[in-house]
Design a protein around this motif. Structure first.
Motif: not given
Length: 308
Positions: A44-49, A79-82, A85-90, A123-127
């Protein structure tokens, strides 16, 4: 599991979903489930990237912008990597704050708050990733005004957050329908309701348009999970929409014992009880499952086993 000796084989087959389909598609999916779920998020995120990078590259060429050719890939990938990484928390947060008809207002408010936290972390992660990549390439990355850009990014992130929550809840709904959901077998309409609720002798399991009856005595152990209690028998879990406190009052106390804030066990299915140094215990069921037993319930479990 331990069957009631008085139950005939024909009766057991009629009430046992697994007797009809010993190796179902659900059973075959379980060893692959975690792999499929992780791959689904990655794809999903690879396609988005990739899509985001191509769109940005097209805009750069269209408007003849002076931007390095590698920059769009860094922006979208970070953006997609961050987010990945946050997906498990969600996933964890949606378990803690599920949407139900009777609590949807509270859940909506908590998810709005969650979307803000998720956006800031995103935002903090991707920046951070972009700055590190830019430094490695001998360049400097400027995010600009944090106040304005945080609002801008949140307006995008709240949509992504919503889509991901819908993705997660939709998948869970599909899994519950595929696995089978349990409910207490209700009293017929033409029979008056008893003054004191009777203990259920059977649970009704709905699974992919079919219905099965399972005897309450066949449930090996129960585990609380959010607004559900999973009934475990023969290697399968059937979610029942209730609370552990409510189901505890309905089950036979001579057979079912609370051993933990989130667990109850069928005494007929308990194999071993292993004391731990902490004062708690570990219960090994006949099927090999390990169930935690807190010190608060350990004494009651010992007394019930002696009485049995």
């Amino acid at each position: 599991m331990t069957h009631d000796g008085s139950m005939s084989p024909s009766t057991a087959s009629a009430n046992d979903p697994s007797a009809i389909a010993p190796v179902s598609a659900w059973d075959r999916y379980q060893p692959w489930r975690r792999t499929v779920e992780v791959l689904a998020w990655v794809i999903l995120f690879a396609v988005n990237a990739i899509a985001g990078t191509l769109t940005t590259v097209i805009d750069i060429h269209r408007f003849d912008l002076d931007i390095p050719h590698w920059a769009p890939a860094v922006w979208e990938t970070s953006s997609c990597v961050t987010a990945l990484a946050l997906a498990p928390l969600l996933v964890w947060y949606t378990r803690k704050v599920p949407f139900h008809i009777d609590t949807w207002r509270r859940a909506l408010a908590l998810h709005l708050l969650g979307s803000v936290v998720w956006s800031v972390a995103h935002v903090v992660g991707m920046v951070t990733i972009r700055k590190l990549v830019y430094v490695g390439l001998g360049e400097s990355y400027d995010f600009g005004s944090w106040g304005m850009n945080l609002v801008y990014e949140y307006l995008k992130d709240v949509r992504s957050y919503t889509y991901m929550v819908l993705w997660i809840e939709g998948y869970r709904l599909l899994m519950r329908r595929w696995q089978g959901e349990a409910s207490v077998l209700t009293t017929p309409d033409d029979v008056p309701e008893p003054a004191v609720p009777e203990r259920p002798e059977r649970f009704l399991v709905r699974k992919l348009g079919k219905e099965f009856l399972i005897a309450a005595s066949e449930v090996e152990w129960l585990q609380a999970s959010s607004n559900y209690v999973n009934l475990h028998l023969r290697g399968r879990d059937y979610p029942l929409r209730t609370t552990m406190a409510a189901i505890e009052t309905q089950l036979d106390p001579a057979r079912f014992v609370r051993v933990h804030r989130s667990y109850m066990v069928n005494l007929d299915c308990v194999g071993e009880i292993e004391p731990l140094e902490s004062g708690d215990a570990r219960i090994t069921m006949h099927d090999g499952s390990k169930i935690p037993c807190s010190r608060r319930y350990r004494g009651a479990l010992r007394q019930e086993r002696r009485a049995a």
